[in-house]
Write an enzyme that holds these catalytic residues in place. Sequence first.
Site, PDB file in Angstrom:
ATOM      1  CG  ASP A 159      -2.119   0.908   1.046  1.00  0.00           C
ATOM      2  OD1 ASP A 159      -2.402   1.319  -0.097  1.00  0.00           O
ATOM      3  OD2 ASP A 159      -2.767   1.242   2.058  1.00  0.00           O
TER       4      ASP A 159
ATOM      5  NE  ARG B 145      -1.612   6.485   1.224  1.00  0.00           N
ATOM      6  CZ  ARG B 145      -1.930   5.608   2.154  1.00  0.00           C
ATOM      7  NH1 ARG B 145      -1.909   5.957   3.431  1.00  0.00           N
ATOM      8  NH2 ARG B 145      -2.276   4.373   1.836  1.00  0.00           N
ATOM      9  CD1 TRP B 146       7.493   6.489  -2.597  1.00  0.00           C
ATOM     10  CD2 TRP B 146       6.944   6.795  -4.754  1.00  0.00           C
ATOM     11  NE1 TRP B 146       8.658   6.523  -3.318  1.00  0.00           N
ATOM     12  CE2 TRP B 146       8.355   6.709  -4.645  1.00  0.00           C
ATOM     13  CE3 TRP B 146       6.373   6.987  -6.011  1.00  0.00           C
ATOM     14  CZ2 TRP B 146       9.195   6.810  -5.751  1.00  0.00           C
ATOM     15  CZ3 TRP B 146       7.216   7.100  -7.116  1.00  0.00           C
ATOM     16  CH2 TRP B 146       8.610   7.006  -6.987  1.00  0.00           C
TER      17      TRP B 146
ATOM     18  NE  ARG C 148      -4.131   6.802  -7.365  1.00  0.00           N
ATOM     19  CZ  ARG C 148      -4.036   6.507  -6.064  1.00  0.00           C
ATOM     20  NH1 ARG C 148      -3.830   7.461  -5.186  1.00  0.00           N
ATOM     21  NH2 ARG C 148      -4.162   5.271  -5.643  1.00  0.00           N
TER      22      ARG C 148
ATOM     23  CG  HIS D  13      -0.057   2.045  -9.252  1.00  0.00           C
ATOM     24  ND1 HIS D  13      -0.289   1.668  -7.952  1.00  0.00           N
ATOM     25  CD2 HIS D  13      -1.144   2.761  -9.623  1.00  0.00           C
ATOM     26  CE1 HIS D  13      -1.470   2.135  -7.561  1.00  0.00           C
ATOM     27  NE2 HIS D  13      -2.001   2.829  -8.554  1.00  0.00           N
TER      28      HIS D  13
ATOM     29  CG  LEU E  92      10.103 -17.300  -3.082  1.00  0.00           C
ATOM     30  CD1 LEU E  92       9.911 -17.261  -1.562  1.00  0.00           C
ATOM     31  CD2 LEU E  92      10.770 -15.998  -3.535  1.00  0.00           C
TER      32      LEU E  92
HETATM   33  C1  IPE Z   1      -5.367  -2.769  -0.355  1.00  0.00           C
HETATM   34  O1  IPE Z   1      -5.072  -1.441  -0.576  1.00  0.00           O
HETATM   35  C2  IPE Z   1      -5.340  -3.525  -1.636  1.00  0.00           C
HETATM   36  C3  IPE Z   1      -4.021  -3.681  -2.222  1.00  0.00           C
HETATM   37  C4  IPE Z   1      -2.902  -3.280  -1.726  1.00  0.00           C
HETATM   38  C5  IPE Z   1      -4.013  -4.379  -3.486  1.00  0.00           C
HETATM   39  P1  IPE Z   1      -6.210  -0.344  -0.820  1.00  0.00           P
HETATM   40  O2  IPE Z   1      -5.508   0.942  -0.921  1.00  0.00           O
HETATM   41  O3  IPE Z   1      -7.087  -0.745  -1.940  1.00  0.00           O
HETATM   42  O4  IPE Z   1      -7.057  -0.454   0.536  1.00  0.00           O
HETATM   43  P2  IPE Z   1      -7.991   0.602   1.264  1.00  0.00           P
HETATM   44  O5  IPE Z   1      -8.955   1.106   0.238  1.00  0.00           O
HETATM   45  O6  IPE Z   1      -7.127   1.698   1.785  1.00  0.00           O
HETATM   46  O7  IPE Z   1      -8.619  -0.165   2.376  1.00  0.00           O
HETATM   47  C1  IPE Z   2      -1.434   0.182  -3.457  1.00  0.00           C
HETATM   48  O1  IPE Z   2      -1.231   1.524  -3.528  1.00  0.00           O
HETATM   49  C2  IPE Z   2      -1.575  -0.482  -4.802  1.00  0.00           C
HETATM   50  C3  IPE Z   2      -2.970  -0.848  -5.147  1.00  0.00           C
HETATM   51  C4  IPE Z   2      -3.974  -0.887  -4.328  1.00  0.00           C
HETATM   52  C5  IPE Z   2      -3.221  -1.185  -6.529  1.00  0.00           C
HETATM   53  P1  IPE Z   2      -2.444   2.555  -3.514  1.00  0.00           P
HETATM   54  O2  IPE Z   2      -2.799   2.865  -4.918  1.00  0.00           O
HETATM   55  O3  IPE Z   2      -3.562   2.048  -2.687  1.00  0.00           O
HETATM   56  O4  IPE Z   2      -1.775   3.801  -2.832  1.00  0.00           O
HETATM   57  P2  IPE Z   2      -2.460   4.841  -1.859  1.00  0.00           P
HETATM   58  O5  IPE Z   2      -3.112   4.065  -0.741  1.00  0.00           O
HETATM   59  O6  IPE Z   2      -3.474   5.595  -2.671  1.00  0.00           O
HETATM   60  O7  IPE Z   2      -1.347   5.702  -1.373  1.00  0.00           O
HETATM   61 MG    MG Z   3      -4.133   2.311  -0.757  1.00  0.00          MG
END
Ligand code: IPE
Ligand code: IPE
Ligand code: MG
Length: 232
Positions: free
Chosen positions: A15, A19-20, A28, A32, A126
């Site tokens: 996660d 934000r990074w 965004r 990713h 692994l």
């Molecule tokens: C959880 O992250 C799902 C993955 C990392 C793939 P999200 O960013 O989707 O979760 P919420 O919405 O903050 O709970």
């Molecule tokens: C996690 O990063 C990756 C996926 C859920 C695909 P986010 O996209 O959820 O990143 P934040 O939470 O918005 O920072």
């Molecule tokens: Mg997230």
Amino acid sequence: MTEKKIPTHLAIILDGNGRWAKKRNLPRLMGHRAGLRKLEDMVRLVKREGIRYFSVYAFSTENWNRPQMEVTGLMSLFRYYIRRKVDEIKSEGARIRFCGRKDRLPEDLLAQMKWAEDYTKDEKILDFILCINYGGRAEIIDAVNKLIAENPQTPVTEQDLRKHFYLPDVPDPDLIIRTSGELRLSNFWLWESAYSEYYFTDIHWPDFDEAELKRALENYAGRERRYGGLKS
Ligand code: IPE
Ligand code: IPE
Ligand code: MG
């Protein structure tokens, strides 16, 4: 000296990619991309630690609710990542496996996933498990429906249900790490996490590194797992 306790199955909720990127004024999808790149190092590091199963939550059944552009971009990144990295992963002795629902994913990505699984299936050091279009609730519902279709009468046991999960041979995660500060599972390994240990860090996934991994593993090594029993 007693041997250091290491998880057999390490799971990470990746996660904080968004934000990074935001912190750097980047789109965004750049977050990713950086997140997927980080995975390459992690496979090597996790293998070096002697972990046998490494699963990562990369796309949830709820992530379809994101803007179309982000979803399409993520699918392209998965395609690119699989195509470009499969040889490197295989050369580490890692078998690639995918975990999740197969519906909704683009046909060509599905074909590529199948190819990568076949291509690496004999690797034994692994198991690297990418959870894409995974949801814990979906997994339980899918297992229940398979069971009903097979045998509508018999009362079911926990073992019956488990046999119908997406990857029935994979042991439950011992340690689940979540990056980026959120303290929740977000539908990851719902059933399988009943006795998992958790480790949360504020670091965004693309900034996660060897030192962070070591910190999490050290922390895990100091935990006492009781499974409802008494202190040993
Ligand atoms: C959880 O992250 C799902 C993955 C990392 C793939 P999200 O960013 O989707 O979760 P919420 O919405 O903050 O709970
Ligand atoms: C996690 O990063 C990756 C996926 C859920 C695909 P986010 O996209 O959820 O990143 P934040 O939470 O918005 O920072
Ligand atoms: Mg997230």
